[in-house]
Design a protein around this motif. Sequence first.
Motif: not given
Length: 399
Positions: A259-272
Amino acid sequence: MTGRTAATATPTATPGDVAARATAGFRQRYGVQPAGRWAAPGRVNLIGEHTDYNDGFVLPFALPLRTVVAAAPRDDERWTVWSELSSDPVEFGPAEVDEPGRVTGWAAYVAGVVWSLRAAGQAVPGARLAVASDVPVGSGLSSSAAVEAAVLAALVELGGLDLPTDRWPRLAQRAENGYVGAPTGIMDQSAVIRGRAGHALFLDCRSEEVEQIPFDLDSAGLAVLVVDSRAPHRHADGEYAARRASCEEAARILGVPALRDVTVAELDAALGKLPDGETRRRVRHVVTENQRVLDAVELLRAGRVRDTGPLLTASHASMRDDFEITVPEVDTAVDAALAAGAYGARMTGGGFGGCVLALVDADRAPAVADAVTTAYAERGFAAPGTLTVLPADGAARLG
């Protein structure tokens, strides 16, 4: 390791009393003087919770509370250890060491260190050891890592082992993971081994690179108040393992190593892309917590210690609401500390009990501690333990 916790105390940076107890215990048990004494501290994590096993970032610092191991070599390949936790010593040899889980209880942490060193190809000397500690057990201050580090330091020196200090944290972690069976990350062992007075340890848990970040509370007129919540750990081991498994499964779904490889900027897309609300909350905590660590490091580099307070408080809210690892006692301590003037406060450690830390003006620490104690009494909780601390040095031989 001991359950002793100061009620309202400011510990000093010298572990003299603990060292005296370890020495006296060694003499009483073995009838001779120890060859030396080695100490390792407890730790608190300023910020960065449950990020370590996600290959993320953490910012712990070492405490002035210490575990001390008095030790001497023996001629055979056996190890005897006595602790002030128990009146009876535990003795084991290669047969017990080489089968993880064979030695149980508190002595497993000592056997685990021997196992880890042997697994790494080191010729571990037989030894007699005596352990004393002021790091309270079960409060989230890494009493187990302190034992591991002090024992490791003793065995390395007694055996003349060629092991640079930067290898010690991984060896100590393997002892806890592979022998004791506790699924901890690398943070605790890194902090207690590599901590430095006046600094917090910025650790990249993937690369294991460290940076000593100035955290000079004393010159800023600040202190960290640590509150031992005295809350019984409620299903801590199983819940910790469940959250780790949830994070690893989320990383698999997202197609990233961790999960370290997910940034805050990418968070919303990841959560989806995640299947349920609980998994989304777990991921949101880890991703935002990593960013809070990075933000705290930048503030400390700029000398803006007080400004880290809101990050601490946001971290606690995330642990409470998204990772769901707090309990009423720690939430009460955080709320009371903030109401009494703390710049920020958060639970520290794996959760489901343990300790809270609060960043406070040094001269306000007693008043904040009193406010927490009063809030506990109003809620009918057992009185907390409180102490104020400054960052201390990591594992070392005592003079």
